[in-house]
Scaffold this motif. Sequence first.
Motif, PDB file in Angstrom:
ATOM      1  N   GLN A  23       0.808  -1.219   0.000  1.00  0.00           N
ATOM      2  CA  GLN A  23       0.000   0.000   0.000  1.00  0.00           C
ATOM      3  C   GLN A  23       0.846   1.276   0.000  1.00  0.00           C
ATOM      4  O   GLN A  23       0.310   2.381  -0.006  1.00  0.00           O
ATOM      5  N   GLY A  24       2.165   1.111   0.048  1.00  0.00           N
ATOM      6  CA  GLY A  24       3.056   2.267   0.040  1.00  0.00           C
ATOM      7  C   GLY A  24       3.185   2.953   1.388  1.00  0.00           C
ATOM      8  O   GLY A  24       3.635   4.098   1.463  1.00  0.00           O
ATOM      9  N   LEU A  25       2.813   2.273   2.465  1.00  0.00           N
ATOM     10  CA  LEU A  25       2.882   2.860   3.804  1.00  0.00           C
ATOM     11  C   LEU A  25       4.226   2.629   4.475  1.00  0.00           C
ATOM     12  O   LEU A  25       4.595   3.328   5.405  1.00  0.00           O
ATOM     13  N   LEU A  26       4.947   1.629   4.017  1.00  0.00           N
ATOM     14  CA  LEU A  26       6.204   1.212   4.622  1.00  0.00           C
ATOM     15  C   LEU A  26       7.141   0.783   3.499  1.00  0.00           C
ATOM     16  O   LEU A  26       6.685   0.246   2.492  1.00  0.00           O
ATOM     17  N   THR A  27       8.418   1.055   3.670  1.00  0.00           N
ATOM     18  CA  THR A  27       9.383   0.641   2.644  1.00  0.00           C
ATOM     19  C   THR A  27      10.492  -0.184   3.282  1.00  0.00           C
ATOM     20  O   THR A  27      10.761  -0.071   4.479  1.00  0.00           O
ATOM     21  N   SER A  28      11.088  -1.005   2.469  1.00  0.00           N
ATOM     22  CA  SER A  28      12.227  -1.805   2.912  1.00  0.00           C
ATOM     23  C   SER A  28      13.226  -1.868   1.766  1.00  0.00           C
ATOM     24  O   SER A  28      12.899  -1.562   0.623  1.00  0.00           O
ATOM     25  N   SER A  29      14.420  -2.253   2.124  1.00  0.00           N
ATOM     26  CA  SER A  29      15.405  -2.553   1.082  1.00  0.00           C
ATOM     27  C   SER A  29      15.469  -4.070   0.980  1.00  0.00           C
ATOM     28  O   SER A  29      14.944  -4.777   1.835  1.00  0.00           O
ATOM     29  N   ARG A  30      16.086  -4.571  -0.074  1.00  0.00           N
ATOM     30  CA  ARG A  30      16.180  -6.018  -0.273  1.00  0.00           C
ATOM     31  C   ARG A  30      17.643  -6.450  -0.274  1.00  0.00           C
ATOM     32  O   ARG A  30      18.497  -5.765  -0.822  1.00  0.00           O
ATOM     33  N   SER A  31      17.849  -7.590   0.328  1.00  0.00           N
ATOM     34  CA  SER A  31      19.192  -8.173   0.301  1.00  0.00           C
ATOM     35  C   SER A  31      19.380  -8.857  -1.052  1.00  0.00           C
ATOM     36  O   SER A  31      18.433  -8.988  -1.830  1.00  0.00           O
ATOM     37  N   GLY A  32      20.577  -9.311  -1.312  1.00  0.00           N
ATOM     38  CA  GLY A  32      20.842 -10.031  -2.553  1.00  0.00           C
ATOM     39  C   GLY A  32      19.964 -11.270  -2.687  1.00  0.00           C
ATOM     40  O   GLY A  32      19.616 -11.687  -3.787  1.00  0.00           O
ATOM     41  N   ALA A  33      19.569 -11.848  -1.554  1.00  0.00           N
ATOM     42  CA  ALA A  33      18.718 -13.034  -1.556  1.00  0.00           C
ATOM     43  C   ALA A  33      17.233 -12.672  -1.591  1.00  0.00           C
ATOM     44  O   ALA A  33      16.381 -13.537  -1.532  1.00  0.00           O
ATOM     45  N   GLY A  34      16.945 -11.367  -1.655  1.00  0.00           N
ATOM     46  CA  GLY A  34      15.555 -10.925  -1.743  1.00  0.00           C
ATOM     47  C   GLY A  34      14.859 -10.740  -0.415  1.00  0.00           C
ATOM     48  O   GLY A  34      13.650 -10.491  -0.375  1.00  0.00           O
ATOM     49  N   GLN A  35      15.595 -10.842   0.692  1.00  0.00           N
ATOM     50  CA  GLN A  35      14.981 -10.645   2.006  1.00  0.00           C
ATOM     51  C   GLN A  35      14.768  -9.166   2.282  1.00  0.00           C
ATOM     52  O   GLN A  35      15.603  -8.326   1.944  1.00  0.00           O
ATOM     53  N   ARG A  36      13.647  -8.863   2.890  1.00  0.00           N
ATOM     54  CA  ARG A  36      13.344  -7.481   3.263  1.00  0.00           C
ATOM     55  C   ARG A  36      14.195  -7.075   4.460  1.00  0.00           C
ATOM     56  O   ARG A  36      14.338  -7.833   5.409  1.00  0.00           O
ATOM     57  N   HIS A  37      14.677  -5.835   4.402  1.00  0.00           N
ATOM     58  CA  HIS A  37      15.412  -5.247   5.525  1.00  0.00           C
ATOM     59  C   HIS A  37      14.836  -3.874   5.808  1.00  0.00           C
ATOM     60  O   HIS A  37      14.624  -3.070   4.893  1.00  0.00           O
ATOM     61  N   TYR A  38      14.575  -3.627   7.092  1.00  0.00           N
ATOM     62  CA  TYR A  38      13.947  -2.381   7.523  1.00  0.00           C
ATOM     63  C   TYR A  38      14.902  -1.607   8.422  1.00  0.00           C
ATOM     64  O   TYR A  38      15.637  -2.201   9.218  1.00  0.00           O
ATOM     65  N   PRO A  39      14.838  -0.278   8.346  1.00  0.00           N
ATOM     66  CA  PRO A  39      15.645   0.523   9.274  1.00  0.00           C
ATOM     67  C   PRO A  39      15.001   0.504  10.667  1.00  0.00           C
ATOM     68  O   PRO A  39      13.827   0.153  10.814  1.00  0.00           O
ATOM     69  N   ASP A  40      15.754   0.889  11.676  1.00  0.00           N
ATOM     70  CA  ASP A  40      15.220   0.927  13.044  1.00  0.00           C
ATOM     71  C   ASP A  40      13.993   1.836  13.142  1.00  0.00           C
ATOM     72  O   ASP A  40      13.091   1.579  13.929  1.00  0.00           O
ATOM     73  N   ALA A  41      13.943   2.888  12.339  1.00  0.00           N
ATOM     74  CA  ALA A  41      12.822   3.823  12.371  1.00  0.00           C
ATOM     75  C   ALA A  41      11.507   3.176  11.940  1.00  0.00           C
ATOM     76  O   ALA A  41      10.426   3.715  12.198  1.00  0.00           O
ATOM     77  N   ALA A  42      11.583   1.997  11.321  1.00  0.00           N
ATOM     78  CA  ALA A  42      10.370   1.311  10.876  1.00  0.00           C
ATOM     79  C   ALA A  42       9.492   0.911  12.057  1.00  0.00           C
ATOM     80  O   ALA A  42       8.269   0.829  11.926  1.00  0.00           O
ATOM     81  N   VAL A  43      10.086   0.684  13.220  1.00  0.00           N
ATOM     82  CA  VAL A  43       9.304   0.322  14.404  1.00  0.00           C
ATOM     83  C   VAL A  43       8.333   1.453  14.744  1.00  0.00           C
ATOM     84  O   VAL A  43       7.139   1.227  14.950  1.00  0.00           O
ATOM     85  N   GLN A  44       8.838   2.672  14.761  1.00  0.00           N
ATOM     86  CA  GLN A  44       7.993   3.829  15.060  1.00  0.00           C
ATOM     87  C   GLN A  44       6.965   4.047  13.935  1.00  0.00           C
ATOM     88  O   GLN A  44       5.818   4.380  14.192  1.00  0.00           O
ATOM     89  N   ARG A  45       7.377   3.833  12.713  1.00  0.00           N
ATOM     90  CA  ARG A  45       6.483   4.002  11.565  1.00  0.00           C
ATOM     91  C   ARG A  45       5.314   3.017  11.642  1.00  0.00           C
ATOM     92  O   ARG A  45       4.167   3.383  11.434  1.00  0.00           O
TER      93      ARG A  45
END
Length: 131
Positions: A23-45
């Motif tokens: 829905q575009g409410l949260l973003t993540s980056s992807r590792s080479g294996a395609g796993q989602r990675h979130y910054p620490d600020a994602a907890v507050q988000r």
Amino acid sequence: MRIGELSKRTGVSPRSLRYYEEQGLLTSSRSGAGQRHYPDAAVQRVSLIRQLFDAGLSSKVIATVLPCVDVPGDPGIAEETFTAMMRERDRIDADIAHLIETRDALDVLITANSRHRAELSAAAEPVARSA
């Protein structure tokens, strides 16, 4: 952090977190294996997103409101967010008014049913015989 860790820290299921991304409410980056990675600020988000959902806002409205958090100094975004929030408040007020009307109608039915039950109970009592 990976999606499991974010889920654990926020109490929100991985499925919901993926939905937030769709829905575009949260973003993540992807590792080479395609796993989602979130910054620490994602907890507050995620906490903010949950609060907005709990307030009855849809994901579409939340997507309109979040840019005000992301870019707080943009007057255009602030105005659009204000308009969206006022529209949602008006919708909630209308929902509350409807619920009050429904409750009042139910109270009338409860009162009528209570009288009816009392009448049935009185009619079912045996008549005392004179001695």
